[in-house]
Design an enzyme around this catalytic site. Sequence first.
Site, PDB file in Angstrom:
ATOM      1  N   HIS A  21      -4.283  -4.673   0.359  1.00  0.00           N
ATOM      2  CA  HIS A  21      -3.974  -5.242   1.673  1.00  0.00           C
ATOM      3  C   HIS A  21      -4.446  -6.688   1.768  1.00  0.00           C
ATOM      4  CE1 HIS A  21      -2.520  -1.703   3.887  1.00  0.00           C
ATOM      5  NE2 HIS A  21      -3.428  -0.999   3.238  1.00  0.00           N
ATOM      6  N   GLU A  57      -3.127  -8.881   3.388  1.00  0.00           N
ATOM      7  CA  GLU A  57      -2.867  -9.356   4.751  1.00  0.00           C
ATOM      8  C   GLU A  57      -4.005  -9.050   5.716  1.00  0.00           C
ATOM      9  OE1 GLU A  57      -1.688  -5.060   5.087  1.00  0.00           O
ATOM     10  OE2 GLU A  57      -1.697  -6.608   3.536  1.00  0.00           O
ATOM     11  N   CYS A 110       0.820  -1.212   0.000  1.00  0.00           N
ATOM     12  CA  CYS A 110       0.000   0.000   0.000  1.00  0.00           C
ATOM     13  C   CYS A 110       0.859   1.270   0.000  1.00  0.00           C
ATOM     14  CB  CYS A 110      -1.002  -0.035   1.138  1.00  0.00           C
ATOM     15  SG  CYS A 110      -2.398   1.104   0.876  1.00  0.00           S
TER      16      CYS A 110
END
Length: 307
Positions: A235, A237, A142
């Site tokens: 993202h 994650e 990001c």
Amino acid sequence: MPIRVPKELPAIKVLEKEKIFVMDEDRAMHQDIRPLEILILNLMPKKDETEVQLLRLLSNTPLQINVEFLYMSSHEAKNTSSDHLKRFYYQFQEVKEKFYDGLIITGAPIEQLAFEEVDYWEELQEIFKWCKSHVFSTFHICWGAQAGLYYHHNIDKYLLEQKLTGVYAHDVLAPTWSILKGFDDTFFAPHSRYTGVKRCDVDKTEELEVLVESKEAGLFLIGNKNNRAFYATGHLEYDRETLQKEFERDQLKGIKPRLPQNYYPNDNTKELPQLRWHMAASLLFSNWLNYAVYQNTPYDLSKLLEE
């Protein structure tokens, strides 16, 4: 195989409940192998949450991995205790003589600032320069991806009309790249940002290639053709509830945030958000560790200085 982290790190308890094998330093000393050395530069406000998210993904390979955490000494953390940082994190001056197989640079909720206005920009530039000779492969996430593209390739970010937040479909454009091995043609990934990067700026940069793109969210994954750097604008994650927490946080701040797109069933905030990206997240990070790092990094990391 396990990930190796400090034995008192709070994230261990969360990971063990998920049946993820985490090895502490004492047991790892008896492993007669050369583990991968991974450094995580954690720029996120709630560092403990990001620790769990990334360690969970790094655990999904047969490789043993030593993980260390880095924070910016030129920035005062407001959401993480100084005790936690002192116990589990290093400052750059403490690691700059070391070598690492991989480096992960997280996002940060500061994308509306010009890079030069960020209080730790000078220190981050020093890290970017250092990683060219002391890290084999770097994975940027990001804002970390935007900062890396700006520093290494002079590709600037631009402000979106409104915050991009939600879960979007993405198309794999370069399936022959090893980091995308095993991916379906289309997969889902979360985004949460106010800025973006233009495709035309990446296309005219010879060293880079756009690997994954979304019709709604734009560029997602950009790779350096030497496999030494990857830039993910989203993202993968994130946990199931992360976008919800950010939405509620912005509401409390009076920002009147946009409802995350394609996230809540029927756009009903009282329903449990669908989790549609963790398989892709596991595969992407496993591929990065296996193909971009493990199969290419030198056994003697000091040889990075010779490249």
